[in-house]
Design a protein around this motif. Sequence first.
Motif, mmCIF file in Angstrom:
data_model
loop_
_atom_site.group_PDB
_atom_site.id
_atom_site.type_symbol
_atom_site.label_atom_id
_atom_site.label_comp_id
_atom_site.label_asym_id
_atom_site.label_seq_id
_atom_site.Cartn_x
_atom_site.Cartn_y
_atom_site.Cartn_z
ATOM 1 N N LYS A 1 1.489 -7.906 5.671
ATOM 2 C CA LYS A 1 2.460 -6.840 4.859
ATOM 3 C C LYS A 1 1.834 -6.389 3.723
ATOM 4 O O LYS A 1 2.613 -5.911 2.914
ATOM 5 N N LEU A 2 0.667 -6.491 3.552
ATOM 6 C CA LEU A 2 0.098 -6.505 2.149
ATOM 7 C C LEU A 2 0.153 -4.874 1.674
ATOM 8 O O LEU A 2 0.371 -4.736 0.409
ATOM 9 N N CYS A 3 0.131 -3.837 2.681
ATOM 10 C CA CYS A 3 0.257 -2.861 2.339
ATOM 11 C C CYS A 3 1.677 -2.509 1.482
ATOM 12 O O CYS A 3 1.842 -1.699 0.473
ATOM 13 N N SER A 4 2.654 -3.024 2.260
ATOM 14 C CA SER A 4 4.041 -2.623 1.753
ATOM 15 C C SER A 4 4.200 -3.488 0.415
ATOM 16 O O SER A 4 4.975 -2.904 -0.631
ATOM 17 N N TYR B 1 1.935 -4.081 -1.759
ATOM 18 C CA TYR B 1 1.115 -3.113 -2.824
ATOM 19 C C TYR B 1 2.205 -2.092 -2.966
ATOM 20 O O TYR B 1 2.144 -1.739 -4.296
ATOM 21 N N ALA C 1 6.426 4.655 0.889
ATOM 22 C CA ALA C 1 6.879 3.337 1.434
ATOM 23 C C ALA C 1 6.928 3.314 2.788
ATOM 24 O O ALA C 1 6.590 2.367 3.713
ATOM 25 N N SER D 1 3.481 2.978 4.132
ATOM 26 C CA SER D 1 2.904 1.620 3.983
ATOM 27 C C SER D 1 3.363 0.707 4.805
ATOM 28 O O SER D 1 2.743 -0.042 5.462
ATOM 29 N N SER D 2 4.762 0.860 5.453
ATOM 30 C CA SER D 2 5.186 -0.064 6.282
ATOM 31 C C SER D 2 4.570 0.304 7.637
ATOM 32 O O SER D 2 4.449 -0.354 8.493
ATOM 33 N N PHE E 1 1.531 1.444 8.005
ATOM 34 C CA PHE E 1 0.310 0.786 7.684
ATOM 35 C C PHE E 1 0.261 -0.534 8.345
ATOM 36 O O PHE E 1 -0.544 -1.196 8.789
ATOM 37 N N ASP E 2 1.317 -1.555 7.640
ATOM 38 C CA ASP E 2 1.404 -2.824 8.103
ATOM 39 C C ASP E 2 1.625 -3.155 9.507
ATOM 40 O O ASP E 2 1.064 -3.970 10.106
ATOM 41 N N MET F 1 -2.050 5.474 -2.588
ATOM 42 C CA MET F 1 -1.299 5.011 -3.274
ATOM 43 C C MET F 1 -1.871 4.477 -4.229
ATOM 44 O O MET F 1 -1.304 4.144 -5.502
ATOM 45 N N LYS G 1 -0.551 5.143 -8.137
ATOM 46 C CA LYS G 1 -0.015 4.207 -9.364
ATOM 47 C C LYS G 1 -0.722 4.626 -10.499
ATOM 48 O O LYS G 1 -0.322 4.185 -11.568
#
Lengths: 447, 327
Positions: free
Chosen positions: A332-335, A337, B62, B65-66, B68-69, B86, B90
Motif C-alpha cells: 500500500k506504499l503508494c497510497s 505516500y 489518491a 495511488s490506490s 497503483f497499489d 506525485m 509534493k
Amino acid sequence: MAGAGGGNDIQWCFSQVKGAVDDDVAEADIISTVEFNHSGELLATGDKGGRVVIFQQEQENKTQAHSRGEYNVYSTFQSHEPEFDYLKSLEIEEKINKIRWLPQKNAAQFLLSTNDKTIKLWKISERDKRPEGYNLKEEDGRYRDPTTVTTLRVPVFRPMDLMVEASPRRIFANAHTYHINSISINSDYETYLSADDLRINLWHLEITDRSFNIVDIKPANMEELTEVITAAEFHPNSCNTFVYSSSKGTIRLCDMRASALCDRHSKLFEEPEDPSNRSFFSEIISSISDVKFSHSGRYMMTRDYLSVKIWDLNMENRPVETYQVHEYLRSKLCSLYENDCIFDKFECCWNGSDSVVMTGSYNNFFRMFDRNTKRDITLEASRENNKPRTVLKPRKVCASGKRKKDEISVDSLDFNKKILHTAWHPKENIIAVATTNNLYIFQDKMN
Amino acid sequence: MQYVGSYCSCDSWFSQWCCNICCMDSCSVAWEKRKDYAKHSCWFMLGRGLKRKLSDYEENMAGLSSAFDSSRNLTYPLKRQLVLNMCLTKLQTYRMLVEPDLHRSVLIANTVRQIQEEMRQETSQQPVNVCNGIGLHSQNYPGVDSAGISAQLLSGVNQQESNCCDSRSAEEPIENGLLMVSDDDMSSAISSILKDLDFMEDISPPTCLVPAGDDQPKSPENVGLKLEDDRQELKGAECVFGSFEISNSTSYLKDLAIDDIFEDIDTSMYDSDFCCPPLMPSRLPPATTEETLKTFPTCNSSPTNNIQICRTDLSELDHIMEILVGS
C-alpha cells in the motif's frame, strides 16, 4: 517480576487512560513525547501545545497487593511557548519533541525538554512545608517599621499541602539552525547532545552560552544534500560513544576521542537492500525514525517504516534480528505516500531486561516482539476495554484473502490513529502508550 | 455507487456502499474517515468530464495511488510516471510553505532523482516508443510525455475496465479509450505546475536568493527549477524538475498548419490554463511547454545560489495562448 517471561507470557491489562474523551482532538493536546524517569516512578508527556505533564506513581497500596500504583498527575507546566524568528520570518513551534530525564541526585527531579530550536532544563521540586511565625510584617502584609520589632522570633516550618514546582534552570538556545529531533544525556551526567537535521551539538549542563559541534553533515552546496540526521543517542555506558541514524537507513557510531569533529564514523551500520523488495519507495521506507541503545549497551534498535531491527554493536553489515511491524503495508506504499503517512516517525523502546521490544503502528495498534521466544503480539489502545485488569485481546490484521473472524482487513485500518510514542517502565512491566491525544497505561496481570 | 446492505469487513454495523464498477465494498465508517467517496479508483477511471484544478488533481492522485497499489495492470513506466508526478506535486506544495520539512523534501528529491536516472538510462539505451497504438513518432525525452502517458494511462484504463466489467476486450482501440477520459490529467498537471511557476516568480526574488553563508533551512533550494538550453543534460541533483526539460526538436508548432491541428478539437472546454485537449495529446503539450520553457532565460545571482529565477516573456506567452485557443 520485571522482565520475567516474554511479551507473550505476559498478559497485558488495561490500567489507566489519561486525556480527553471526545473524538474532536484539540491540536494542542496531541501528545508528542512520552518518557519514564530512571526509577519509573515518574512519567512525563509533552504535547504539541508546549506543555509537559508529569504523572507520579502512587506508593503501592498494602491493601491492594495485586495491583501496582496508579499514575496521577504530579505536575503540569508550560515548557515552551511559540516563538517568532524575526530574522527569517518563521514561526517556531512550541511542540515538545523530546523529554529526557536526568538521574536523581537530590530531592528534586530534573528533565530536559526541547522543541525545534531550544532545549530547557527544568527542575521539579516539592514543597510540603512552609515557614511560619515571622514577626516582620503587619497583618496586611506591609513590613513593620524595624524600630517596632523588639523580639527575635525564629520561624517554624509547618506542613502544608504538597506543592510541586517546576522552574526552568537552564535555557540552551540559538545553537540549531534546523529542527532538533533528538536529545540524549551522556552517562557522565554532565553533558548531553542535541541533534537536528544536519548537525549534532554537545552541551555541558551547566553552560548555556556555548556548545560544541560534533557532527556536521551539511554539504557546502545544499543542492548536494541527499541525507539528513534523523535520531541520535549516547551510549548508556561509554561516555565517549554515540550513534546517529540517517534518512538513508544507516547508523553511524562515533567516538568523541577520535577527533573534535566526529564527521568520520568509527562504525557504519548498514544492511544491504533486498533486491526483491525494491520499489520506488525503498529509500523513503528505509529512513530510520528512531534509534535506541539497549540497557546493556551491547545492542541498539532502529525503527524504519516497516520494521524494527536489532543490531549488535560488534557487527556492522547487518542486523542480528529483524521484526516486521506491519508488512501488510508494503503493498500500500503508494497510497501511504500520497497521504503522507509514509513519513510518520514511529518510536521504539526496550523493556527493562532488553528481552522485549515494543513499537507502535496504525489503528491504535502497538506491537511487542519477544527476542527470546521470537513471538510477537499486537494489541490495541482503545477505550473499549477500559476496565482495569481487563486483559487485552490480541489483534490480528488480515493482509489478504479470506478474513477470519476478529481479524481486521488492511483496508479498514484507520491511518489517522497512529501510535508513534511508547515507553516501557525501566524495572517493571508497565507500559505507556500514546495515541493522538490520550495516554494509555497498561500493566501485566499480577496473580 | 449504490447503497447495498450487507456485512462489513471491519465488523462495524453496516450501511455499505458498493461501487458499481468493481463491487469493492467497505463500511461507511471507513469511507467517511478516509473521506474518499469520490476517490474510489473505478469511479475516477471512468472520468467525470469535469474541469480539474490542482486540488482535483490531488484528489485524483489518491484514486490513482490506490490504483497503483491494487492494480497489476498499470505498466511499470506508467507507475513510475505516477510516482514521479506525485513527487513533483509534493515538492511543489512544499515550496509554497514558509518552512518545508527538510527530511521529507530530501527523501522526495532523492526519489525523483532515482526515477529520472532510471528514465535517462532507459532512453539512452534505446529509443522508447511510448505511444503504442497511437502511431506517434517516438520522442526520446525522459520527461513528462503526456502523449505517451495518456496513451498508457488509457490503455491501463481499458484493461482495468475490462478486468472490472468483463465487458470489453483488452484490445480496445485506443481511440475509444481516448473518448472515455474527457480530461488529460498529465497535461493538467503540467499546466498547473507551470501556473505555479508563474506564481512562484511573482513572489520569488527574496526566497530564491540564498547568500553563501546563510543557513536557510529551506530545502527547496535543492529542488529549484533550472531550465537550460541544453535540455538533454539533466543536471542530476539540481533538476528535480528536469522532467519538464523536454529534450526534443521543437519546431513542429511552426511546421504544422494550424488548421490541421485544430480540426477535430472541441475548443469549448478551454480555459486560460495551458490545459490541452486529450484528442490531440501528442504534440501540443510538450511543444507548448517546450516553447514556453524556451523563453525562460536562466539567471544565476551567485555561485552558490540554488534556485534560479525564471522570468516569462509575457508577450510570448500571450502569443502561444492565442495559438492554443485557436483564436
